[in-house]
Design an enzyme around this catalytic site. Sequence first.
Site, PDB file in Angstrom:
ATOM      1  N   GLU A  59       4.797  40.240  -7.021  1.00 52.02           N
ATOM      2  CA  GLU A  59       3.359  39.698  -7.300  1.00 52.02           C
ATOM      3  C   GLU A  59       2.321  41.070  -7.465  1.00 52.02           C
ATOM      4  O   GLU A  59       2.249  42.038  -6.870  1.00 52.02           O
ATOM      5  CB  GLU A  59       2.675  38.993  -6.319  1.00 52.02           C
ATOM      6  CG  GLU A  59       1.134  38.537  -6.583  1.00 52.02           C
ATOM      7  CD  GLU A  59       0.380  37.893  -5.529  1.00 52.02           C
ATOM      8  OE1 GLU A  59       0.682  36.976  -5.379  1.00 52.02           O
ATOM      9  OE2 GLU A  59      -0.083  38.409  -4.591  1.00 52.02           O
TER      10      GLU A  59
ATOM     11  N   LYS B 266       4.606  39.358  -1.965  1.00 53.15           N
ATOM     12  CA  LYS B 266       2.980  39.210  -2.110  1.00 53.15           C
ATOM     13  C   LYS B 266       2.131  40.307  -1.722  1.00 53.15           C
ATOM     14  O   LYS B 266       2.851  40.892  -1.128  1.00 53.15           O
ATOM     15  CB  LYS B 266       2.627  37.737  -1.824  1.00 53.15           C
ATOM     16  CG  LYS B 266       3.517  36.414  -2.249  1.00 53.15           C
ATOM     17  CD  LYS B 266       2.830  35.228  -1.942  1.00 53.15           C
ATOM     18  CE  LYS B 266       1.564  34.564  -2.413  1.00 53.15           C
ATOM     19  NZ  LYS B 266       1.648  34.486  -3.784  1.00 53.15           N
TER      20      LYS B 266
ATOM     21  N   ARG C  57       0.943  -1.244  -0.064  1.00 49.47           N
ATOM     22  CA  ARG C  57       0.061   0.091   0.014  1.00 49.47           C
ATOM     23  C   ARG C  57       0.975   1.199  -0.084  1.00 49.47           C
ATOM     24  O   ARG C  57       0.623   2.246  -0.831  1.00 49.47           O
ATOM     25  CB  ARG C  57      -0.781   0.090   1.379  1.00 49.47           C
ATOM     26  CG  ARG C  57      -1.972   1.238   1.304  1.00 49.47           C
ATOM     27  CD  ARG C  57      -2.984   1.098   0.111  1.00 49.47           C
ATOM     28  NE  ARG C  57      -2.594   1.648  -1.110  1.00 49.47           N
ATOM     29  CZ  ARG C  57      -3.116   1.258  -1.944  1.00 49.47           C
ATOM     30  NH1 ARG C  57      -3.789   0.224  -2.397  1.00 49.47           N
ATOM     31  NH2 ARG C  57      -2.837   1.905  -3.134  1.00 49.47           N
TER      32      ARG C  57
ATOM     33  N   LYS D 105       2.040  25.083  -3.213  1.00 51.15           N
ATOM     34  CA  LYS D 105       0.900  24.239  -2.815  1.00 51.15           C
ATOM     35  C   LYS D 105       0.962  22.707  -3.034  1.00 51.15           C
ATOM     36  O   LYS D 105       0.450  21.891  -3.750  1.00 51.15           O
ATOM     37  CB  LYS D 105      -0.392  24.601  -3.673  1.00 51.15           C
ATOM     38  CG  LYS D 105      -0.746  26.164  -3.642  1.00 51.15           C
ATOM     39  CD  LYS D 105      -1.897  26.735  -4.463  1.00 51.15           C
ATOM     40  CE  LYS D 105      -2.071  28.141  -4.182  1.00 51.15           C
ATOM     41  NZ  LYS D 105      -3.045  28.699  -5.242  1.00 51.15           N
TER      42      LYS D 105
ATOM     43  N   ASP E 226      -0.622  38.337 -11.558  1.00 47.32           N
ATOM     44  CA  ASP E 226      -1.603  37.268 -10.681  1.00 47.32           C
ATOM     45  C   ASP E 226      -2.844  37.278 -10.883  1.00 47.32           C
ATOM     46  O   ASP E 226      -3.482  38.773 -11.095  1.00 47.32           O
ATOM     47  CB  ASP E 226      -1.276  37.666  -9.157  1.00 47.32           C
ATOM     48  CG  ASP E 226      -2.159  36.542  -8.497  1.00 47.32           C
ATOM     49  OD1 ASP E 226      -2.154  35.391  -8.600  1.00 47.32           O
ATOM     50  OD2 ASP E 226      -2.954  37.115  -7.474  1.00 47.32           O
TER      51      ASP E 226
END
Length: 280
Positions: free
Chosen positions: A196, A166, A99, A134, A217
């Site tokens: 960004e 950001k 597994r 992410k 963005d």
Amino acid sequence: MKLNNIYLEKVIIEALEEDIGFGDLTTDYLIPSTHRSSGKIIVKEDGVVAGVGVARSVFEAVNSKIEFKAMVRDGDQVRAGDVIIKITGPTAGILKGERTALNFMQRLSGIATKTCRLVTKVKDFPVRVVDTRKTTPTLRQLEKYAVRVGGGYNHRFGLYDAVMVKDNHIKAAGGIKKAVTTLRRNIPHTTKIEVEVTTLTEVEEALEAGADIIMLDNMDIETMAEAVKQIEGKALVEASGGIDENTIIEVARTGVDVISVGALTHQIESLDISLNLDSD
């Protein structure tokens, strides 16, 4: 990209401990330790294979007497029904590692397959398809490795290896110019700064501040194309935000240098792969 062996060993041991715990109640009380089997790992749908070496390491960690014969290499295109691995050895070890080995291979192959699809769509454009942060916690190196296997490239690995300003950084610093100026004063001279932006006004601010990379963005295609003209080669241009198989060609046509796609690692379908023991 090569996987760090120390990292890989740690991740595999943690995954096996999670699954086996104090022991395999079914296998330990059913299968004699002397019992041996042979089997095949089969891919059940078309795709790109990734994680062959990871699967090998899983079985080696469970029982070093397991013989593992790979019929493919990471990055190979496979068809449904293809035998990708042959395995022989103590049955108990094969069952205990099954597994965990498949979980790794299925997810990594799913990432490689999705990446390959997107990269193929923009193969005629001078653009790189890259991943993001992410990723699944603790599995980032593996998932970014799978992106490379699928033909994509890696963005930064973490907060520690690149500067990216950001929206919240900009708010906290008091604007793009202040953020870039402060960073230039404090970071190593070898480090580039990415900013960004969401509007053409912010594009101009980033250019005036001397940003090395400008991330567009969630811009619409028309605004993105205008931003590329505005930047005019003064900085590397990255497009990001909701880009998928339906929009990536349009984005590439705008002339951006890099397309980052978070969905490469956080919105994927694992490739269907199974292990079948041979009949006696």
